[in-house]
Scaffold this motif. Structure first.
Motif: not given
Length: 129
Positions: A23-29, A81-85, A105-108
């Protein structure tokens, strides 16, 4: 749990007393490879491990990054929808035994694959933490 349906989760299980949900993790790519036959998801765990290797502790690591490869991709959808994921990652199996990977989230992203492997688990120093 998500990690139980992935191959090569032994080391991950040794790091945590209880492996957290993603949950609510930083996605590098999210990387599409081998002409779409393979998708790599690179992300941070939501919090640092309770049982890190001594080497990681000695180096001052405070974050853990996973690379998970999914093979034999049946479908892939992605929208950002963002430049940070940052987002939630859910990995389940469907009725046919295929992996359903949903990132919200910021990326789907929605990925359907035959199998998934934890390819690497690395500790590192995250200056933002």
């Amino acid at each position: 749990m998500w990690y139980m349906i992935l191959e090569e989760s032994h080391f991950l299980k040794s790091l945590y007393n209880e492996i957290p949900d993603l949950d609510n993790v930083r996605i590098e790519g999210i990387y599409i490879k081998e002409e779409g036959r393979k998708v790599t998801l690179h992300f941070d765990m939501p919090f640092y491990a309770e049982n890190p290797p001594k080497k990681w502790a000695n180096l001052g690591y405070n974050s853990i990054a996973l690379q998970v490869d999914f093979f034999d991709i049946h479908s892939l959808e992605m929208k950002t929808s963002s430049d940070t994921y940052r987002g939630n990652i859910e990995i389940t199996k469907d009725e046919q035994g295929l992996l359903d990977i949903n990132v919200t989230g910021e990326i789907n992203a929605k990925i359907k694959a035959d199998t998934g492997f934890i390819q690497s688990i690395n500790g590192y120093i995250n200056e933002a933490v």
